[in-house]
Design a protein around this motif. Structure first.
Motif, PDB file in Angstrom:
ATOM      1  N   ASP A  27       2.225   1.681  -3.429  1.00 47.66           N
ATOM      2  CA  ASP A  27       1.172   2.218  -4.300  1.00 47.66           C
ATOM      3  C   ASP A  27       1.014   3.719  -4.097  1.00 47.66           C
ATOM      4  OD1 ASP A  27       0.732  -0.384  -5.181  1.00 47.66           O
ATOM      5  OD2 ASP A  27      -1.066  -0.671  -3.955  1.00 47.66           O
ATOM      6  N   LEU A  28       1.066   4.170  -2.840  1.00 46.20           N
ATOM      7  CA  LEU A  28       0.944   5.599  -2.547  1.00 46.20           C
ATOM      8  C   LEU A  28       2.135   6.380  -3.106  1.00 46.20           C
ATOM      9  CD1 LEU A  28      -0.354   5.360   1.118  1.00 46.20           C
ATOM     10  CD2 LEU A  28      -1.628   6.276  -0.833  1.00 46.20           C
ATOM     11  N   ARG A  43       0.833  -1.208   0.000  1.00 45.47           N
ATOM     12  CA  ARG A  43       0.000   0.000   0.000  1.00 45.47           C
ATOM     13  C   ARG A  43       0.868   1.257   0.000  1.00 45.47           C
ATOM     14  NH1 ARG A  43      -3.376   3.093  -1.921  1.00 45.47           N
ATOM     15  NH2 ARG A  43      -4.545   4.439  -0.521  1.00 45.47           N
ATOM     16  N   THR A  51       1.639  12.576  -3.972  1.00 46.73           N
ATOM     17  CA  THR A  51       2.724  12.937  -3.057  1.00 46.73           C
ATOM     18  C   THR A  51       3.072  14.411  -3.187  1.00 46.73           C
ATOM     19  OG1 THR A  51       4.463  12.518  -4.663  1.00 46.73           O
ATOM     20  CG2 THR A  51       3.736  10.629  -3.334  1.00 46.73           C
ATOM     21  N   GLN A  53       3.819   5.688  -5.692  1.00 48.70           N
ATOM     22  CA  GLN A  53       3.714   5.707  -7.158  1.00 48.70           C
ATOM     23  C   GLN A  53       2.448   6.396  -7.646  1.00 48.70           C
ATOM     24  OE1 GLN A  53       3.906   1.408  -7.585  1.00 48.70           O
ATOM     25  NE2 GLN A  53       5.986   1.525  -8.376  1.00 48.70           N
ATOM     26  N   GLY A  54       1.550   6.761  -6.738  1.00 43.67           N
ATOM     27  CA  GLY A  54       0.206   7.152  -7.116  1.00 43.67           C
ATOM     28  C   GLY A  54      -0.043   8.581  -7.539  1.00 43.67           C
ATOM     29  N   GLY A  55       0.910   9.459  -7.419  1.00 41.02           N
ATOM     30  CA  GLY A  55       0.707  10.821  -7.894  1.00 41.02           C
ATOM     31  C   GLY A  55       0.170  11.800  -6.869  1.00 41.02           C
TER      32      GLY A  55
END
Length: 95
Positions: A64-65, A61, A71, A67-69
């Motif tokens: 995923d965060l 998780r 940030t 890499q998720g955009g």
């Protein structure tokens, strides 16, 4: 692929504009919410090295965060690997 057991260690090298923008603080907050231990450290070349230890699902998780955009700053890419959990890590530090 994460190790087969319940716990794992994630090492991620985050590339982009991730220093001086609150990225390590944000990563620490997300890791603590997920019950992970480890650290987020600035590297001399502008990357941030994130090491997280805990359940495989929580480590995934966090990845995923990262890499998720959503940030702080701008993440261009995340290079990561999985390993056995190894020795316990106390807390989650910003270095």
């Amino acid at each position: 692929m994460p190790p087969v057991g319940n716990d794992a260690r994630l090492s991620a090298w985050v590339h982009g504009r991730v220093q001086g923008v609150g990225f390590r603080w944000w990563t620490r907050a997300r890791a603590l919410e997920l019950g992970l231990t480890g650290f987020a450290a600035n590297k001399d070349d502008g990357r941030v090295h994130v090491v997280a230890r805990g359940s495989r699902a929580a480590c995934q998780r966090l990845l995923d965060l990262l890499q998720g955009g959503g940030t702080p700053g701008r993440v261009d890419t995340v290079v990561y690997d999985w390993s056995e959990p190894g020795d316990p890590i106390k807390g989650f530090a910003e270095r």
